[in-house]
Scaffold this active site. Structure first.
Site, PDB file in Angstrom:
ATOM      1  N   ARG A  43       0.830  -1.215   0.000  1.00  0.00           N
ATOM      2  CA  ARG A  43       0.000   0.000   0.000  1.00  0.00           C
ATOM      3  C   ARG A  43       0.861   1.260   0.000  1.00  0.00           C
ATOM      4  O   ARG A  43       0.464   2.289  -0.541  1.00  0.00           O
ATOM      5  CB  ARG A  43      -0.907  -0.025   1.234  1.00  0.00           C
ATOM      6  CG  ARG A  43      -1.914   1.128   1.313  1.00  0.00           C
ATOM      7  CD  ARG A  43      -2.716   1.007   2.603  1.00  0.00           C
ATOM      8  NE  ARG A  43      -3.768   2.009   2.691  1.00  0.00           N
ATOM      9  CZ  ARG A  43      -5.023   1.826   2.298  1.00  0.00           C
ATOM     10  NH1 ARG A  43      -5.373   0.658   1.770  1.00  0.00           N
ATOM     11  NH2 ARG A  43      -5.930   2.771   2.436  1.00  0.00           N
ATOM     12  N   TYR A  44       2.016   1.198   0.630  1.00  0.00           N
ATOM     13  CA  TYR A  44       2.876   2.377   0.760  1.00  0.00           C
ATOM     14  C   TYR A  44       4.211   2.183   0.039  1.00  0.00           C
ATOM     15  O   TYR A  44       5.241   2.701   0.472  1.00  0.00           O
ATOM     16  CB  TYR A  44       3.126   2.685   2.237  1.00  0.00           C
ATOM     17  CG  TYR A  44       1.859   2.890   3.033  1.00  0.00           C
ATOM     18  CD1 TYR A  44       0.866   3.750   2.596  1.00  0.00           C
ATOM     19  CD2 TYR A  44       1.655   2.202   4.232  1.00  0.00           C
ATOM     20  CE1 TYR A  44      -0.303   3.920   3.315  1.00  0.00           C
ATOM     21  CE2 TYR A  44       0.490   2.384   4.965  1.00  0.00           C
ATOM     22  CZ  TYR A  44      -0.488   3.234   4.498  1.00  0.00           C
ATOM     23  OH  TYR A  44      -1.640   3.413   5.212  1.00  0.00           O
ATOM     24  N   ASP A  83      23.498 -16.684   5.201  1.00  0.00           N
ATOM     25  CA  ASP A  83      22.978 -16.201   3.926  1.00  0.00           C
ATOM     26  C   ASP A  83      24.044 -16.060   2.847  1.00  0.00           C
ATOM     27  O   ASP A  83      23.813 -16.410   1.677  1.00  0.00           O
ATOM     28  CB  ASP A  83      22.231 -14.879   4.116  1.00  0.00           C
ATOM     29  CG  ASP A  83      23.044 -13.805   4.824  1.00  0.00           C
ATOM     30  OD1 ASP A  83      24.168 -14.104   5.273  1.00  0.00           O
ATOM     31  OD2 ASP A  83      22.537 -12.663   4.951  1.00  0.00           O
ATOM     32  N   THR A  97      35.404 -11.552   3.795  1.00  0.00           N
ATOM     33  CA  THR A  97      34.489 -12.019   4.822  1.00  0.00           C
ATOM     34  C   THR A  97      33.085 -11.562   4.443  1.00  0.00           C
ATOM     35  O   THR A  97      32.901 -10.695   3.576  1.00  0.00           O
ATOM     36  CB  THR A  97      34.885 -11.481   6.217  1.00  0.00           C
ATOM     37  OG1 THR A  97      34.088 -12.121   7.216  1.00  0.00           O
ATOM     38  CG2 THR A  97      34.694  -9.980   6.312  1.00  0.00           C
ATOM     39  N   HIS A 110       0.290  29.720  19.063  1.00  0.00           N
ATOM     40  CA  HIS A 110      -0.488  28.928  20.035  1.00  0.00           C
ATOM     41  C   HIS A 110      -1.883  28.608  19.499  1.00  0.00           C
ATOM     42  O   HIS A 110      -2.794  28.329  20.281  1.00  0.00           O
ATOM     43  CB  HIS A 110      -0.600  29.653  21.385  1.00  0.00           C
ATOM     44  CG  HIS A 110       0.710  30.046  21.978  1.00  0.00           C
ATOM     45  ND1 HIS A 110       1.501  29.182  22.696  1.00  0.00           N
ATOM     46  CD2 HIS A 110       1.392  31.224  21.920  1.00  0.00           C
ATOM     47  CE1 HIS A 110       2.607  29.811  23.077  1.00  0.00           C
ATOM     48  NE2 HIS A 110       2.572  31.038  22.603  1.00  0.00           N
ATOM     49  N   GLN A 153      35.447  -5.354  10.791  1.00  0.00           N
ATOM     50  CA  GLN A 153      34.837  -6.331   9.896  1.00  0.00           C
ATOM     51  C   GLN A 153      33.648  -5.677   9.211  1.00  0.00           C
ATOM     52  O   GLN A 153      33.039  -6.251   8.325  1.00  0.00           O
ATOM     53  CB  GLN A 153      34.388  -7.583  10.660  1.00  0.00           C
ATOM     54  CG  GLN A 153      34.083  -8.760   9.734  1.00  0.00           C
ATOM     55  CD  GLN A 153      33.681 -10.004  10.481  1.00  0.00           C
ATOM     56  OE1 GLN A 153      32.491 -10.287  10.592  1.00  0.00           O
ATOM     57  NE2 GLN A 153      34.650 -10.760  10.982  1.00  0.00           N
ATOM     58  N   SER A 186     -16.530   9.402   4.459  1.00  0.00           N
ATOM     59  CA  SER A 186     -16.906   8.680   5.671  1.00  0.00           C
ATOM     60  C   SER A 186     -17.930   7.619   5.306  1.00  0.00           C
ATOM     61  O   SER A 186     -18.804   7.857   4.469  1.00  0.00           O
ATOM     62  CB  SER A 186     -17.493   9.647   6.713  1.00  0.00           C
ATOM     63  OG  SER A 186     -18.151   8.947   7.753  1.00  0.00           O
ATOM     64  N   SER A 187     -17.832   6.462   5.945  1.00  0.00           N
ATOM     65  CA  SER A 187     -18.821   5.417   5.704  1.00  0.00           C
ATOM     66  C   SER A 187     -20.147   5.752   6.371  1.00  0.00           C
ATOM     67  O   SER A 187     -21.187   5.195   6.003  1.00  0.00           O
ATOM     68  CB  SER A 187     -18.298   4.079   6.229  1.00  0.00           C
ATOM     69  OG  SER A 187     -18.118   4.130   7.636  1.00  0.00           O
ATOM     70  N   SER A 205      19.985  -7.501  12.249  1.00  0.00           N
ATOM     71  CA  SER A 205      18.529  -7.645  12.214  1.00  0.00           C
ATOM     72  C   SER A 205      17.842  -6.286  12.134  1.00  0.00           C
ATOM     73  O   SER A 205      16.802  -6.137  11.482  1.00  0.00           O
ATOM     74  CB  SER A 205      18.051  -8.412  13.453  1.00  0.00           C
ATOM     75  OG  SER A 205      18.485  -7.756  14.644  1.00  0.00           O
ATOM     76  N   GLU A 216      19.008  -3.532  10.648  1.00  0.00           N
ATOM     77  CA  GLU A 216      19.139  -2.949   9.306  1.00  0.00           C
ATOM     78  C   GLU A 216      18.346  -3.716   8.260  1.00  0.00           C
ATOM     79  O   GLU A 216      17.909  -3.128   7.259  1.00  0.00           O
ATOM     80  CB  GLU A 216      20.617  -2.873   8.927  1.00  0.00           C
ATOM     81  CG  GLU A 216      21.359  -1.817   9.724  1.00  0.00           C
ATOM     82  CD  GLU A 216      22.857  -1.881   9.595  1.00  0.00           C
ATOM     83  OE1 GLU A 216      23.525  -1.007  10.174  1.00  0.00           O
ATOM     84  OE2 GLU A 216      23.358  -2.811   8.937  1.00  0.00           O
TER      85      GLU A 216
END
Length: 433
Positions: A4-5, A71, A95, A143, A214, A264-265, A309, A311
């Site tokens: 959707r996005y 992986d 590596t 304000h 590394q 609006s519904s 995890s 990233e």
């Protein structure tokens, strides 16, 4: 990534197919240089490049990973199925992070390029609307309360200036994140010549990471995601303004409501600010990546995988959401409806009290102390608030005020043009002469 996005251009950058294609290019370019240095035979590099048109089997790689629990090894195993015996020379001295981090740098750089395109569209829309409504006078609010007049054009110009700063920030973050690390197990180049890193960097359009462990240092990534967070906040800044201006009591601007659209519904009369409410939510999602990216900077010694995890989630999600939000913002601004009549009605709704500071200053210039001037203007301003009428008339009827200011001097304090005399100068600062 939620479809959707998600725009397909950004989704493509973060697709498994593109990721494995980048991994392949890193390994192939590294093997090229290794062959040039005599570390591996030239036939190995030739064999690797023969696989350049292979469509990597995602399901097969996933199948291998379920067994090996790694992986990059899963990918290399699958690559070997296409390369054959010469595959033993692939990944010599490298590596996993050399491949992963360099790939991530490419994906973030390419994502930034798409985001910059989106920002350019937003900037163009803001500039066009700013010039269009340069002198569309409306009440300024502090304000949430009526303050002094401003213009709709100045609102757009303010957002433009903010986006221009953020574009510069993103361009810098894009360059900073685009670094390559092919430095081996702890970044010492013990098993891979630095020339390999330089070669891969050149071929991938990256700069060389001056010192990696590394991994590529995560302050670069933190800066990138923090920049995305700032851009998201700039989007929300616009969104909140539009949402307030679209309120029924204000109605100075509104999102375009297309034929056949329903608000609006339950209530057929509704025209809700759904785009800008959605942008507020998307901004929250993008900003949610900032703190984890900051926390990724501190890793154990030369590397741990606590950042990995994080990233895998924020990399695609933050970029995808911001990319979508930028184009939604641009489209909203391009079609935004400004009700100039309502701007005028709201400006004049409270008897000219927005000119109170001008009267205050005139009284001090006429000899009143600031305290007395403030008391006199406030007294008449509150009367205008509570009883109605026009502030100018209440001031003329106040003997303490009229003793200091003649009627024509009081009336001069209500000249609308006074508030607009420096608009051109502000626009020149923002858009140039």
């Amino acid at each position: 990534m939620i479809p959707r996005y998600t725009r397909p251009e950004m989704a493509g950058i973060w697709s498994p197919e593109n990721k494995y294609r980048i991994w392949f290019e890193i390994e192939a370019h590294a093997t090229d240089k290794l062959a040039e240095l005599g570390v591996v035979p030239p036939s190995a590099a030739e064999a690797v490049w023969k696989a350049k048109d292979v469509e990597f089997d995602i399901a097969r790689i996933d199948e291998i990973e379920r067994e090996v629990k790694h992986d990059v090894i899963a990918f290399l195993t699958h690559l070997a199925e296409h390369v054959g015996e010469e595959a033993r020379f692939v990944h010599q001295g490298l590596t996993s992070s050399d491949v992963l981090d360099t790939c991530l740098a490419v994906q973030l750089r390419d994502s930034a390029d798409l985001l910059l395109e989106g920002m350019d569209r937003v900037l163009a829309a803001l500039k066009e609307r700013a010039l269009e409504h340069k002198l569309t006078v409306c009440i300024g609010r502090s304000h949430g309360i009526h303050a002094e007049p401003t213009t709709m054009g100045l609102k757009f110009a303010r957002f433009y200036a903010e986006f221009a700063r953020n574009r510069e920030r993103l361009a810098r973050a894009r360059d900073e994140i685009a670094t390559c690390a092919i430095s081996g197990a702890v970044g010492t180049f013990a098993n891979v010549d630095p020339a390999v890193e330089a070669h891969v960097a050149e071929k991938m359009g990256l700069s060389v990471e001056p010192v990696s462990t590394q991994v590529i240092p995560r302050d670069r990534h933190a800066n990138y995601f923090a920049t995305l967070g700032l851009i998201a906040s700039a989007i929300e800044n616009i969104a909140v303004e539009v949402r307030h201006l679209q309120r029924s009591e204000v109605r100075e601007a509104q999102e375009y409501f297309s034929p056949g659209q329903k608000g609006s519904s339950a209530m057929p009369h509704k025209r809700n600010p759904i785009l800008t409410e959605n942008l507020t939510g998307l901004a929250r999602l993008v900003r949610s990546a900032v703190t984890p990216a900051m926390e990724n900077v501190a890793l154990w010694h030369e590397r741990d995988i606590s950042h990995s995890s994080v990233e895998r989630g924020i990399g695609p999600d933050a970029n995808v959401h911001l990319d979508f939000a930028l184009h939604r913002t641009a489209g909203m601004i391009e079609k935004l409806i400004v009700h100039e009549d309502r701007c005028r009605e709201n400006l004049e709704a409270y008897g000219g009290i927005h000119n109170s500071q001008r009267v205050l200053l005139a009284l001090t210039q006429a000899g009143a102390s600031r305290e007395d001037a403030y008391r006199l203007v406030q007294r008449n301003g509150m009367k205008t608030w509570d009883e109605g009428g026009a502030l100018v008339d209440h001031l003329k009827a106040d003997p303490e005020v009229s003793a200091l200011l003649p009627d024509e001097r009081i009336e001069a304090c209500f000249d609308e043009a006074y508030h607009l005399k420096h608009v051109d100068q502000i626009f020149a600062r923002v858009f140039g002469a």
